[in-house]
Write a protein that holds these residues in place. Structure first.
Motif, PDB file in Angstrom:
ATOM      1  N   GLY A  49      15.746 -32.164  45.472  1.00  0.00           N
ATOM      2  CA  GLY A  49      14.479 -31.510  45.136  1.00  0.00           C
ATOM      3  C   GLY A  49      13.830 -32.154  43.923  1.00  0.00           C
ATOM      4  N   ILE A 102      10.164 -42.058  46.914  1.00  0.00           N
ATOM      5  CA  ILE A 102      11.129 -41.363  47.771  1.00  0.00           C
ATOM      6  C   ILE A 102      10.356 -40.280  48.510  1.00  0.00           C
ATOM      7  CG2 ILE A 102      13.239 -39.974  47.870  1.00  0.00           C
ATOM      8  CD1 ILE A 102      14.139 -41.290  45.272  1.00  0.00           C
ATOM      9  N   ASN A 103      10.353 -40.363  49.832  1.00  0.00           N
ATOM     10  CA  ASN A 103       9.568 -39.408  50.611  1.00  0.00           C
ATOM     11  C   ASN A 103      10.183 -38.022  50.576  1.00  0.00           C
ATOM     12  OD1 ASN A 103       7.623 -41.199  51.411  1.00  0.00           O
ATOM     13  ND2 ASN A 103       8.673 -41.761  53.300  1.00  0.00           N
ATOM     14  N   PRO A 104       9.381 -37.003  50.264  1.00  0.00           N
ATOM     15  CA  PRO A 104       9.889 -35.635  50.372  1.00  0.00           C
ATOM     16  C   PRO A 104       9.885 -35.191  51.835  1.00  0.00           C
ATOM     17  CG  PRO A 104       7.622 -35.585  49.612  1.00  0.00           C
ATOM     18  CD  PRO A 104       7.995 -37.043  49.777  1.00  0.00           C
ATOM     19  N   MET A 105      10.647 -34.148  52.145  1.00  0.00           N
ATOM     20  CA  MET A 105      10.827 -33.742  53.536  1.00  0.00           C
ATOM     21  C   MET A 105       9.508 -33.486  54.292  1.00  0.00           C
ATOM     22  SD  MET A 105      13.012 -33.737  55.831  1.00  0.00           S
ATOM     23  CE  MET A 105      14.626 -34.058  55.181  1.00  0.00           C
ATOM     24  N   PRO A 106       8.498 -32.843  53.673  1.00  0.00           N
ATOM     25  CA  PRO A 106       7.252 -32.642  54.429  1.00  0.00           C
ATOM     26  C   PRO A 106       6.611 -33.966  54.868  1.00  0.00           C
ATOM     27  CG  PRO A 106       7.276 -31.251  52.471  1.00  0.00           C
ATOM     28  CD  PRO A 106       8.442 -32.182  52.366  1.00  0.00           C
ATOM     29  N   ILE A 108       8.482 -36.758  55.482  1.00  0.00           N
ATOM     30  CA  ILE A 108       9.399 -37.266  56.507  1.00  0.00           C
ATOM     31  C   ILE A 108       9.116 -36.610  57.853  1.00  0.00           C
ATOM     32  CG2 ILE A 108      11.833 -37.226  57.214  1.00  0.00           C
ATOM     33  CD1 ILE A 108      12.537 -37.696  54.269  1.00  0.00           C
TER      34      ILE A 108
END
Lengths: 193, 581
Positions: A49, A102-106, A108
């Protein structure tokens, strides 16, 4: 002799190893005989996070937190995190940001887009912005994990605190077997203009 | 020289200096580092207990036996330990007994935002609240003195920003504490009605004495400034208030229960306007109101979330710092995710595919509730996954039960899942329970537990055998499966959910963050084989990135667990140098 309190924020993604950076900063504060507070995040957000550490030093520090518009320096391990926390920077403050993404989950999962041109916009709007590929610099120094020290090198140059104090703090904080590569990384960061 | 210490580390130091010889805990953010640090002192027996109730009972036993004992937990842990707490309040102590409880305002890593100060009042136990690391150490020592002088357990309450902030600590000498004599005293330690009635009288006497102590203790102190505004505050709120009200007068409360009523009256009489600044509930405020004193507090401040100097300035002083956001880019949120290589990911892939109702629990695996896995229907408290799954089946019938599983971590299962499992067997349920055996307590940062085979000090010990344990309570169907063998795992889940008897599946693979877990390193996607079907994206690994025109693996994040390799139907994901099949 100290001016106002020095407020530093370290922001990044959980797991990037922001902890060592805050330990070095804390040690520097003690060496200067300042009052020091370091506030970290543990627990769930450490799992990838958005994480933030506040480091405050000066004659007397009450709240361990830094409020919006109060940070003298923001040190960002990732560019989206630099953007997320930028409102905390003082008008004439310094932003030191790693260029890593670094791509956050949304992002991705395709629900959101990773903003384009973050570094350019930060530089346009915040005069004290320095950006660098710290990961690559650390790699050249011999260990990608030394990203920490590269960024601290950049930061050290932008404070009133003597270089020797930083070097001593690093020697006291970093495990002996990683000292050489970390000093090298610090020096490389110190030279970044 | 002063040392920079986490609040939690300072608590550990305070326990050491107070001559504590027994420390117990169940890990929970933000309290975990207290006992991790205590365990570093060779002279202190330390343990991770199976849960907070056991932890407190062990500490109570040590206290009765004459030692100084400390027991630590997070706020919700005190709910679990409430049973021994309320009666230990009656028995009192022999050696000093201190209970550390860490609240989590703002819920950085918790399922609720309860205010543990109410426990002090309802169990009639004094409570202290430090405002920085130095006070963490000093107050713990003082708490042991209070405990022995007034014959009661003492609670020391922390909040996240105290527990997880470092500030300077001047350490002191360790007191030479001699184990107190143990004397059988059933009137004091056997709580049956006849004896408890007498003990309750002692409890009320002691509280009266503690109210006097509170008025005179150094824990509560006035810092005079401008007398137009007087602030009563405690803990981290004191630090925020000092920044917000630069030159007001302060009554800093270090003993939040019982409150120093006389000191409060005296302070209130000297200032023009009286404010109470406290996080969460109006605990201090309501008691002051009851004394007939006019005060401003929660009519302005929120009861939800953490405070900050900025919030206090805005709500109480009407001075809001306007920040002019200069960049108009949308900033996507960055919620926590399961790590690359996390064994839970394989299990969730299967549960999502089978569209099961998942009764969840507390741990890293709770992250399975978030996109893209979104495979968790409920998460209430430690252990509830198993009992709630049983309740669902009893409410909606066996057919619903066949589409339902409970998911629980190994440490959580030992904490309070085992009782739910016994309930299922005893009351003829048929639920399927998946125990996630990842060889460690993950979320709180890698603590040992009874299933790992090591103690808190890293010494080898007897390991709970989960298969035998499930067998022993009456589960005949226990299967062990590797969550990264997704074909086999799916088969096992399908079979076990269909049988008309209770079953346990042990999903066994160690946490990817454990040092000895070595995968082969970053994989790549072969663009000539990739059909861009995005099936690999459905495992929800943060290392797999959709770049629009192609899917790519982030080499800095990928550990090479090969879960995605198994999901891909086109053999497009592998290691450079994999043989070309």
């Amino acid at each position: 002799m100290i001016m106002n309190n020095l407020n530093i924020m370290i922001v990044g993604v959980g797991g990037q190893g922001t902890l060592l950076a805050s330990r070095i900063l804390g040690t520097v504060g003690i060496k200067k005989s300042y009052d020091v507070k370091v506030s970290e995040v543990h627990g769930m957000s450490q799992r990838g996070g958005s994480v933030v550490t506040y480091v405050k030093m000066g004659e007397k520090v009450y709240s361990p937190l830094i409020e919006k518009g109060e940070a003298d320096i923001i040190m960002a391990f990732e560019q989206l995190e630099a953007l997320r926390w930028i409102d905390y920077l003082k008008d004439n403050g310094n932003l030191i940001t790693n260029e890593q993404k670094i791509n956050p989950m949304p992002v991705i999962t395709g629900k959101a887009e990773y903003p384009k041109g973050i570094i350019e916009k930060l530089k346009e709007n915040y005069k004290g912005t320095v950006s660098l590929d710290a990961l690559n610099i650390a790699k050249q120094c011999g260990n990608t994990k030394a990203v920490n020290l590269v960024l601290i090198g950049v930061l050290a140059k932008r404070t009133d605190i003597e270089k020797e104090v930083w070097l001593e703090a690093i020697k006291e904080t970093v495990p002996a077997k990683f000292l050489d590569v970390n000093i090298k990384a610090f020096e490389a960061g110190y030279e970044v203009s | 020289m002063k040392k920079l210490m986490l609040g939690n580390e300072a608590v550990a130091r305070g326990a050491y200096e107070a001559g504590v010889t027994v420390a117990t805990a169940y890990p929970g953010t933000p309290s975990t580092e207290i006992t991790e640090n205590i365990a570093k002192y060779d002279e202190i027996y330390s343990e991770w207990s199976p849960n907070e109730k056991v932890a407190l009972e062990v500490a109570v036993g040590s206290s009765i036996a004459g030692a100084r004992a400390i027991c630590s937990m997070k706020h919700v842990g005190l709910n679990v330990a409430a049973d021994p707490l309320f009666t230990a309040s009656y028995t009192g102590v022999n050696g000093g007994l201190v209970i550390m409880v860490a609240d989590d305002p703002g819920m950085h890593s918790s399922q609720n935002e309860q205010d543990s100060r109410f426990y002090a009042r309802s169990s009639k136990v004094p409570m202290l609240e430090p405002a920085d690391s130095q006070e963490c150490k000093d107050y713990v020592k003082e708490a042991f003195e209070i405990s022995e002088t007034y014959d009661c357990p003492v609670i020391v309450r922390l909040s996240t920003r105290i527990a997880h902030s470092q500030s300077l600590v001047q350490t002191g000498e360790k007191v030479e504490y001699k184990l107190k004599d143990y004397c059988k005293n059933f009137g004091k330690y056997v709580m049956m009605p006849a004896m408890a009635k007498l003990r309750h009288i002692e409890v009320e006497k002691r509280m009266a004495a503690l109210r006097e102590y509170s008025n005179n203790s150094y824990l509560n102190k006035i810092e005079w400034g401008n007398k137009d505004i007087g602030i009563i505050t405690s803990g981290i709120s004191y630090q925020y208030a000092r920044e917000a009200f630069k030159d007001a007068s302060f009554l800093k409360i270090g003993m939040v229960y019982p409150l120093p009523e006389k000191l409060i009256s005296d302070f209130a009489a000297e200032v023009k306007e009286l404010y109470v600044v406290e996080e969460l509930e109006p605990f201090i405020e309501n008691q002051i109101r009851k004394m007939g004193i006019k005060v401003i507090g929660k009519d302005l401040l929120p009861v939800i979330g953490e405070l900050s100097a900025a919030i206090i300035k805005e709500k109480m002083l009407n001075t809001k710092t306007e920040i002019n956001r200069k960049i108009d880019l949308n900033v996507p949120v960055r919620p926590p995710v399961m790590c690359p290589g996390c064994p839970h990911r394989g299990m969730y892939y299967v549960l999502k595919k089978l569209k099961l109702t998942v009764s969840g629990d507390i741990g890293c695996y709770t992250l399975g509730a978030l996109p893209p896995t979104e495979s968790m229907d409920t998460c209430i408290c430690m252990g509830a996954s198993i009992s709630a799954a049983h309740g669902m089946e009893k409410a909606r019938g066996r057919e619903f039960g066949k589409k339902t599983v409970a998911v629980i971590g190994d440490s959580t299962f030992i904490h309070s899942g085992i009782t739910g499992l016994i309930d299922i067997v005893y009351n003829k349920g048929c639920s399927t329970v998946i125990i996630l055996d990842n060889s460690i307590t993950g979320m709180t940062g890698h603590q040992h537990n009874p299933t790992t085979g090591y103690t808190i000090k890293g010494e080898p010990t007897r390991q709970v055998d989960l298969v035998k344990l499930a067998n022993a309570v009456g589960i005949d169907r226990v299967r062990v499966a590797d969550p990264f063998d997704i074909k086999e795992f799916e088969k096992v889940v399908r079979e076990e959910t269909q049988v008309d008897e209770p079953s346990v599946i042990i999903s066994q693979r160690p946490c990817a963050l454990l040092k000895y877990v070595k995968y082969e390193g970053a994989l790549t996607i072969k663009s000539d084989k990739c059909k861009k079907c995005k099936l690999c994206m459905s495992v929800g690994c943060p290392a797999i990135v959709d770049l629009g025109d192609r899917i790519e693996i982030n080499e800095d994040l990928c550990v090479g667990c090969r879960l995605c390799t198994k999901v891909c139907n086109f053999g497009a994901i592998g290691k450079d140098g994999d043989d070309n099949e």
